[in-house]
Design an enzyme around this catalytic site. Structure first.
Site, PDB file in Angstrom:
ATOM      1  N   SER A  98     166.347  71.685  -3.744  1.00 50.38           N
ATOM      2  CA  SER A  98     167.659  71.756  -3.098  1.00 50.38           C
ATOM      3  C   SER A  98     167.528  71.364  -1.619  1.00 50.38           C
ATOM      4  O   SER A  98     167.105  70.246  -1.321  1.00 50.38           O
ATOM      5  CB  SER A  98     168.250  73.154  -3.293  1.00 50.38           C
ATOM      6  OG  SER A  98     169.630  73.151  -3.010  1.00 50.38           O
ATOM      7  N   HIS A 126     171.009  75.251 -11.298  1.00 44.59           N
ATOM      8  CA  HIS A 126     170.317  75.107 -10.011  1.00 44.59           C
ATOM      9  C   HIS A 126     169.268  76.197  -9.781  1.00 44.59           C
ATOM     10  O   HIS A 126     168.667  76.259  -8.723  1.00 44.59           O
ATOM     11  CB  HIS A 126     171.366  75.158  -8.883  1.00 44.59           C
ATOM     12  CG  HIS A 126     170.922  74.519  -7.597  1.00 44.59           C
ATOM     13  ND1 HIS A 126     170.658  73.172  -7.488  1.00 44.59           N
ATOM     14  CD2 HIS A 126     170.690  75.033  -6.359  1.00 44.59           C
ATOM     15  CE1 HIS A 126     170.294  72.889  -6.238  1.00 44.59           C
ATOM     16  NE2 HIS A 126     170.299  74.001  -5.539  1.00 44.59           N
ATOM     17  N   ASP A 186     173.942  71.569 -13.393  1.00 46.12           N
ATOM     18  CA  ASP A 186     173.845  72.154 -12.049  1.00 46.12           C
ATOM     19  C   ASP A 186     175.245  72.349 -11.467  1.00 46.12           C
ATOM     20  O   ASP A 186     176.025  71.404 -11.340  1.00 46.12           O
ATOM     21  CB  ASP A 186     173.020  71.205 -11.170  1.00 46.12           C
ATOM     22  CG  ASP A 186     172.605  71.837  -9.846  1.00 46.12           C
ATOM     23  OD1 ASP A 186     173.446  72.512  -9.208  1.00 46.12           O
ATOM     24  OD2 ASP A 186     171.448  71.643  -9.459  1.00 46.12           O
TER      25      ASP A 186
END
Lengths: 280, 280
Positions: free
Chosen positions: B146, B254, B222
């Protein structure tokens, strides 16, 4: 159906056959590889569609797929890329006419009478091979190279319940926007671009996607990258959250040296996906 | 440097340490995993940069990397994601301030005095760990999740001779065009977007690329896909023929359940790339 040759290969049999095709209105030649496991009963099938200028023979002799197919217990089918013969229309260019069918049903003169490769690959040839060989109709995957990658992607996205796994090697990914596509679609399908959309992998990806993961391989040193444009397809896939694997591998061009380098990954991909198919 | 803990893990040692950071002007905590092979001499290093809200601890406890690192004989380093403490600026939002350093050197008030995570990760922490642990400076790779994937990609493309392999899991791929990026870059770097470009993986990919292959993984389910936009990065990569592997995997969101699911592939990717580094 006439047997032209049958040869031992990796414990199985590599055969080449000819038959009179109704779809194409001419004799058509194709190749089938049966792995050793086919002696015990029906095996899954991987269709391999070839690229511009190829016949059934190029991938059969140069893609190096049979060893991996033997290991995976999966059959390979190599169709030709167009109708052929003296009565079949042709063009002097390498990328139109014989050897360049683009996996569509032509509607325009002079191509319409013979150039029906969509029907040939999707309907007629399957009927023949499932009748004659020990193949599991419920477990079919499809792949291809270049023009054949285009064919594999468009056919799989149109018939996802038939083709339960799909991959492509260096596919023509967005033919409606490429010189490998616009010329041929105009010739075979006419100038109305709405008739092209069902034969463009990027447009199909935007419109519908595919219910399973899609594998795309591309050589980073491919001399035809500007005509293949995998980025359009991958962008469309990522936009919709399409499960996919895209690899751009350094040092590889458009040749069968590349195709053979990634064949293990593709055969194993299809074998793994087809193993997940639930059969009633 | 103070040792906070050292614990056996997969035959090696998982340690947590604290030191006074000059770059950040505060105490910083980080974690190092040394594989069993480190007892015999210096081992390659994989830097793991974490995402928003994380400390050094989240990936250390939930990413499941140590077992694969032990097998590969590679060390793992888990830095924190920002400066911390009472004297350090913060914001009520989860995505700005402490826990959200974005791997930049802030130039704007109130962030500039402490938020220098680029210098911390690229310069200060390496000096410390290469001094204290048996690590091979010539064989460093970098990855992250991320916000940490953003950091890994931008750092690797800026210093490719230091970071000889790179991958990212669900990275913020184009922060200059995302709500995960524009807000933070404005706060840390000011409104002049030319200062943002060196911290945007998609813009760096368009500008320079990376001299080796780049691995990007993304979960298809996600919940933050619209903020991550891997398609912008992959399109830029494909446009330049950048060797890469992009996977969008069905069914993953995620979370660290996804990170841990792909960790084997990432550790092996880095191990294979770092094994190719020619050392004088």
């Amino acid at each position: 159906m006439e047997t032209l040759s049958e040869t031992g290969a990796f414990g199985g049999v590599q055969g080449v056959y000819r038959h009179a095709s109704d779809a194409c209105g001419c004799d058509m030649t194709f190749a089938v590889y049966l792995p050793p496991a086919a002696r015990a009963g029906p095996v899954p099938v991987l269709w391999y569609l070839s690229g511009l200028t190829c016949t059934h023979e190029n991938a059969m002799t140069k893609a190096g797929a049979q060893g991996w197919a033997a290991e995976a217990g999966i059959a390979l089918i190599f169709p030709d890329t167009s109708p052929r013969g003296e009565g079949v229309a042709n063009d002097e260019a390498y990328d139109l006419g014989q050897g360049a069918g683009f996996y569509v049903n032509a509607t325009e003169a002079p191509w319409a009478p013979h150039f029906r490769m969509w029907d040939y690959v999707v309907t007629e040839l399957p009927e023949l091979v499932f009748d004659r060989f020990p193949l599991d109709r419920a477990r079919q995957g499809i792949t291809g190279h270049s023009m054949g990658g285009h064919g594999a992607l468009t056919i799989a996205m149109t018939h996802p319940q038939t083709y339960r796994s799909v991959s492509a090697i260096s596919p023509i990914a967005h033919p409606a926007a490429s010189d490998w596509g616009r010329k041929q679609f105009t010739a075979y399908l006419g100038p109305d671009e709405s008739t092209w959309a069902p034969h463009d992998a990027t447009l199909l990806m935007r419109d519908r996607g595919y219910p399973g993961p899609v594998l795309i391989d591309q050589g980073a040193a491919d001399q035809f990258l500007h005509l293949l444009t995998p980025q359009a397809l991958i962008e469309a896939a990522a936009d919709r959250g399409q499960p996919c694997e895209f690899r751009m591998l350094a040092g590889y061009d458009h040749s069968y040296f590349y195709v053979s380098s990634v064949m293990e990954h593709h055969v194993r991909w299809h074998s793994a996906q087809l193993a997940l198919v639930a059969v009633a």
